[in-house]
Design an enzyme around this catalytic site. Structure first.
Site, PDB file in Angstrom:
ATOM      1  N   GLY A  12      45.875  49.222   1.116  1.00 48.89           N
ATOM      2  CA  GLY A  12      46.746  49.558  -0.014  1.00 48.89           C
ATOM      3  C   GLY A  12      46.415  50.931  -0.565  1.00 48.89           C
ATOM      4  O   GLY A  12      46.119  51.869   0.188  1.00 48.89           O
ATOM      5  N   HIS A 176      30.389  45.242 -13.677  1.00 51.80           N
ATOM      6  CA  HIS A 176      31.539  46.154 -13.679  1.00 51.80           C
ATOM      7  C   HIS A 176      32.639  45.534 -14.527  1.00 51.80           C
ATOM      8  O   HIS A 176      33.646  45.057 -14.026  1.00 51.80           O
ATOM      9  CB  HIS A 176      32.028  46.357 -12.242  1.00 51.80           C
ATOM     10  CG  HIS A 176      33.139  47.355 -12.129  1.00 51.80           C
ATOM     11  ND1 HIS A 176      33.093  48.606 -12.695  1.00 51.80           N
ATOM     12  CD2 HIS A 176      34.337  47.291 -11.491  1.00 51.80           C
ATOM     13  CE1 HIS A 176      34.211  49.257 -12.410  1.00 51.80           C
ATOM     14  NE2 HIS A 176      34.982  48.482 -11.688  1.00 51.80           N
TER      15      HIS A 176
HETATM   16  N1  APR Z   1      43.344  40.373   3.978  1.00 48.64           N
HETATM   17  C1  APR Z   1      43.445  41.709   4.071  1.00 48.64           C
HETATM   18  N2  APR Z   1      44.140  42.448   3.215  1.00 48.64           N
HETATM   19  C2  APR Z   1      44.769  41.821   2.213  1.00 48.64           C
HETATM   20  C3  APR Z   1      44.688  40.423   2.052  1.00 48.64           C
HETATM   21  C4  APR Z   1      43.933  39.684   2.997  1.00 48.64           C
HETATM   22  N3  APR Z   1      43.801  38.362   2.916  1.00 48.64           N
HETATM   23  N4  APR Z   1      45.408  40.096   0.960  1.00 48.64           N
HETATM   24  C5  APR Z   1      45.910  41.242   0.455  1.00 48.64           C
HETATM   25  N5  APR Z   1      45.521  42.279   1.214  1.00 48.64           N
HETATM   26  C6  APR Z   1      45.855  43.691   1.080  1.00 48.64           C
HETATM   27  C7  APR Z   1      47.264  43.924   0.564  1.00 48.64           C
HETATM   28  O1  APR Z   1      48.216  43.724   1.593  1.00 48.64           O
HETATM   29  C8  APR Z   1      47.189  45.357   0.074  1.00 48.64           C
HETATM   30  O2  APR Z   1      47.589  46.280   1.079  1.00 48.64           O
HETATM   31  O3  APR Z   1      45.037  44.334   0.108  1.00 48.64           O
HETATM   32  C9  APR Z   1      45.699  45.556  -0.232  1.00 48.64           C
HETATM   33  C10 APR Z   1      45.419  45.852  -1.685  1.00 48.64           C
HETATM   34  O4  APR Z   1      46.003  47.064  -1.977  1.00 48.64           O
HETATM   35  P1  APR Z   1      46.640  47.399  -3.404  1.00 48.64           P
HETATM   36  O5  APR Z   1      47.463  46.252  -3.864  1.00 48.64           O
HETATM   37  O6  APR Z   1      47.273  48.730  -3.317  1.00 48.64           O
HETATM   38  O7  APR Z   1      45.340  47.445  -4.360  1.00 48.64           O
HETATM   39  P2  APR Z   1      44.296  48.644  -4.558  1.00 48.64           P
HETATM   40  O8  APR Z   1      44.730  49.507  -5.671  1.00 48.64           O
HETATM   41  O9  APR Z   1      43.979  49.260  -3.254  1.00 48.64           O
HETATM   42  O10 APR Z   1      43.035  47.805  -5.101  1.00 48.64           O
HETATM   43  C11 APR Z   1      42.420  46.831  -4.298  1.00 48.64           C
HETATM   44  O11 APR Z   1      40.292  47.047  -5.414  1.00 48.64           O
HETATM   45  O12 APR Z   1      39.641  48.170  -7.362  1.00 48.64           O
HETATM   46  C12 APR Z   1      40.029  46.952  -6.803  1.00 48.64           C
HETATM   47  O13 APR Z   1      41.033  45.800  -8.663  1.00 48.64           O
HETATM   48  C13 APR Z   1      41.292  46.417  -7.408  1.00 48.64           C
HETATM   49  O14 APR Z   1      41.061  44.210  -6.503  1.00 48.64           O
HETATM   50  C14 APR Z   1      41.751  45.448  -6.358  1.00 48.64           C
HETATM   51  C15 APR Z   1      41.312  46.127  -5.055  1.00 48.64           C
END
Ligand code: APR
EC number: 1.1.1.37
Length: 318
Positions: A12, A176
């Site tokens: 993401g 955190h």
């Molecule tokens: N396996 C792999 N990837 C997954 C799964 C899974 N089971 N479930 C969700 N994802 C992926 C989503 O498809 C998405 O592409 O995780 C990604 C998360 O990306 P974003 O929604 O853009 O979130 P992001 O801003 O990158 O933050 C991710 O880090 O800082 C923390 O609080 C934040 O928990 C969040 C994480």
């Protein structure tokens, strides 16, 4: 010699910046895994097609198959939901612990020798869960939070004093979350205590204290400040940069001293809980935990933060 391999679980917002930073710094070949079909392939193709312009000689590829993370030296996990305005990091625990369970199994089964850095929130709980499920030694499972929290604190100090960010050292310890502990006494500019410089600037100890308190409170709420401004999603550039610093220290055996969410073994009176502390990160992973001498007030703040972590981790019933 073969290039190191860095796998990113979650493609993401943070995952994308991670991939680009790892490539730009030529830290190793990058594999981005996500459950969304085609997305990691598309994102990494986009990054890789800039390699002639940027001049990096590493491969950047995407996948939906955990088998492709085999042989990873480093795995960085961002899989999971980010928070929305008004949410705390802790509100993500239910949904993200399900995701972290499947991710940890994928890492355990496919990249058993990797150094794992978790970024997903709520951080302290997600790192605990990952270490339990993978069964990896605690030197190889840690979390990124403190590098970013400390970087935010340092940025506010540099901006306030009009000095280079390069000369500011600032430290946060603890969980955190809202209880994190920015350590005022250890904040310095080129070795000069920040409080001394604030007192010089304002000519008044009470005003200096007021300015410092405002910076401490802003640091604790800094993630939420970004969430509110973005309106949709949470910080992603700065968490990615912070995790890359940790990965680089491991891959290049730099032995940098970085605030890291690590498993404590008696330090600060805490046993067997993941909390943010100073660690030496080198080729052996978390090679050492450095324990600072805290005064009574600082220790009380640390105890309060640890209590919050214990409550959160306890709610997972591991
Ligand atoms: N396996 C792999 N990837 C997954 C799964 C899974 N089971 N479930 C969700 N994802 C992926 C989503 O498809 C998405 O592409 O995780 C990604 C998360 O990306 P974003 O929604 O853009 O979130 P992001 O801003 O990158 O933050 C991710 O880090 O800082 C923390 O609080 C934040 O928990 C969040 C994480």
């Amino acid at each position: 010699m073969a290039r190191p391999k860095i796998s990113l679980i979650g493609g993401g917002q943070i995952g994308g910046v991670l991939a680009q930073l790892c490539a730009l710094r030529e830290l190793g070949d990058v594999v981005m895994f996500d459950i969304v079909e085609n997305m990691p392939q598309g994102k990494t193709l986009d990054i890789a097609e800039a390699s002639p312009v940027d001049g990096f000689d590493v491969s950047v590829t995407g996948t939906n198959d955990y088998k492709d993370i085999a042989g990873s030296d480093v795995v960085i996990v961002t899989a999971g939901l980010p928070r929305k305005p008004g949410m705390s990091r802790d509100d993500l625990i239910e949904v993200n612990s399900k995701i972290m369970t499947s991710v940890s199994e994928g890492i355990r089964d496919n990249a058993p020798d990797a150094f794992v850095i978790i970024i997903s929130n709520p951080l302290d709980a997600m790192v605990t869960l990952c270490q339990k499920i993978t069964g990896f030694p605690s030197e190889r499972v840690c979390g990124q939070a403190g590098v970013l929290d400390s970087s935010r604190f340092a940025a506010f100090i540099a901006w306030e004093l009009g000095v280079s960010v390069k000369d500011v050292t600032a430290i946060t310890l603890g969980g955190h979350g809202d209880t994190m502990v920015p350590l005022v006494r250890y904040a310095s500019v080129a070795g000069i205590p920040v409080m001394e410089l604030l007192e010089q600037k304002y000519g008044d100890a009470a005003k200096a204290q007021e300015v410092m308190t405002a910076m401490v409170e802003r640091t604790k709420a800094a993630g939420g400040e970004v969430v509110k401004l973005l309106g949709n999603g949470s910080a992603f550039y700065s968490p990615a940069s912070s995790a890359v610093a940790m990965a680089e220290s491991f891959l290049k055996d730099q032995k940098r001293v970085l605030p890291t969410c690590a498993l404590l073994d008696g330090q600060y009176g805490v046993d067997n809980f993941y909390v943010g502390v100073h660690c030496v990160i080198g080729a052996g992973g978390i090679e050492k935990i450095l324990e600072l001498k805290l005064d009574e007030t600082e220790q009380a703040l640390m105890d309060n933060s640890v209590a919050a972590v214990k409550e959160l981790v306890g709610s997972m019933n591991l």
